[in-house]
Design a protein around this motif. Sequence first.
Motif, short mmCIF file in Angstrom:
data_model
loop_
_atom_site.label_atom_id
_atom_site.label_comp_id
_atom_site.label_asym_id
_atom_site.label_seq_id
_atom_site.Cartn_x
_atom_site.Cartn_y
_atom_site.Cartn_z
N MET A 189 23.78 -12.98 10.05
CA MET A 189 24.32 -12.49 11.31
C MET A 189 24.00 -13.46 12.45
SD MET A 189 23.28 -10.90 14.36
CE MET A 189 21.64 -10.35 13.88
N LEU A 190 22.79 -14.03 12.47
CA LEU A 190 22.43 -15.01 13.50
C LEU A 190 23.23 -16.29 13.34
CD1 LEU A 190 18.54 -14.53 13.61
CD2 LEU A 190 20.22 -13.74 15.29
N TRP A 191 23.52 -16.67 12.10
CA TRP A 191 24.39 -17.83 11.88
C TRP A 191 25.79 -17.58 12.42
CZ3 TRP A 191 23.46 -22.66 11.14
CH2 TRP A 191 22.29 -23.08 10.50
N MET A 192 26.27 -16.35 12.29
CA MET A 192 27.58 -15.99 12.85
C MET A 192 27.59 -16.19 14.36
SD MET A 192 29.51 -12.30 12.88
CE MET A 192 28.46 -11.73 14.22
N THR A 193 26.51 -15.78 15.02
CA THR A 193 26.40 -15.98 16.47
C THR A 193 26.37 -17.45 16.81
OG1 THR A 193 25.27 -13.87 16.85
CG2 THR A 193 24.89 -15.61 18.46
N ALA A 194 25.63 -18.25 16.03
CA ALA A 194 25.57 -19.70 16.27
C ALA A 194 26.95 -20.33 16.17
CB ALA A 194 24.60 -20.35 15.27
#
Length: 415
Positions: A189-194
């Motif tokens: 999910m944090l990679w999606m934000t990145a």
Amino acid sequence: MPDQAGSEALTISNQSASESALRQVATSRLFRGSTLAMFLSGLGTSAAAPQIVLFLVKELGASLPLAGLYYLTSLAAPVAGYFVGRYSDRTGNRLGLFRLCAAAGFAGWAGLALSTSVWMPFFIAVALLAVSGATASQIFAAVHDELSRNPDDANERVVAIIRMALTGGWIVGPMLGAWAAAAYGLRPMLWMTAICMLLQIAPLGTLNPVARLKTESASEPVHHHASLRAMLPLLAFTGLFVLVYAGEPVKYGFLLIYMEEHLNLSPAVRGAVIGVQPFIELLIMPFSIGLGRRLGNVWLMCIAAALGVFANLCFALWPSATGMFAGQVLMGGVWGIFMVLGILVAQRLLPSAVATASAIFMSSTALASALGGVAGGLGVKMLGLPNVFLLPALFAGIAVIGLALTARTETRRQA
């Protein structure tokens, strides 16, 4: 009959301006790209924001009190925003700085996704994510520069459309983030934000309109260093905005708990209560410009702050689902007005340094979140639920008085 004819003429004029604004956004690469970039910014940030504490606790083993302190790192955003904005006003290179800030956002969120120790997210938030918060201010400064070159009645509505895109991202983001975290885990999910942070760059491509800085001579540019005295009206206005916005962290921290544990509302009703505010916000945003022209932008925001007072009083004194819905509808009115007009007023209060003005105003939400978080934590301990909502009602009431005095001074100056 004359009043009716005048009202019809004003309605036709407003419709024409709205159509012209949509046309400008659709045909301009800068405006169209800015709209898409702001949607991606809101989408990515809001997808991760509610999951950060959970990530710190579950993935890195932080205690709840320590994880809660993470939000204090947002206090670095106004400082970083000010220096980015100041440099932008000196050079006029809005979109170049925007790309650097977006790249910092990508590196920051990717760093969070790869974190293995508790201290790493805190360091990354201060060093990188604080800088990435200036992306929106650079976009709005670039848009302001372009609109200033071509004055038009529809210009303010162009800003409203781009601002609505940012709000639209914040509506979709939390649902998408919750789904991604449940389906794939917190780190993906944090990679999606990145990736969302990096994708902001794509809609604007290599476009790089540079602001035309005023010059004393043909060969010597004037570097914009706004003095503290020149910034005082902006800082005062931003301070009043902080008082209104401080109610948001109080609300999101305790409203769901209050509805679940005290009012015993079902999950469906609680979800509907939370979801009604952004819906009302988007409905009101398109009309804020027209209302601001009729009443005056600051007077209209004074009314919006008053709505904030009544909204928090609903939360505190109307213990029912109806009271919660009423409060959220009123809060939708608050932000439907402030989120459109706030950036316009901020830029007008410091016209010689619009990037600095945009950065100070837009990064002030971090300061408001810290204020609201501290006030909410102390307030719930001293006053309990639901009386803690009396504190943001008080803050908004102070803002009403301040905005009324500001609007009155502005009216006298114009007269």
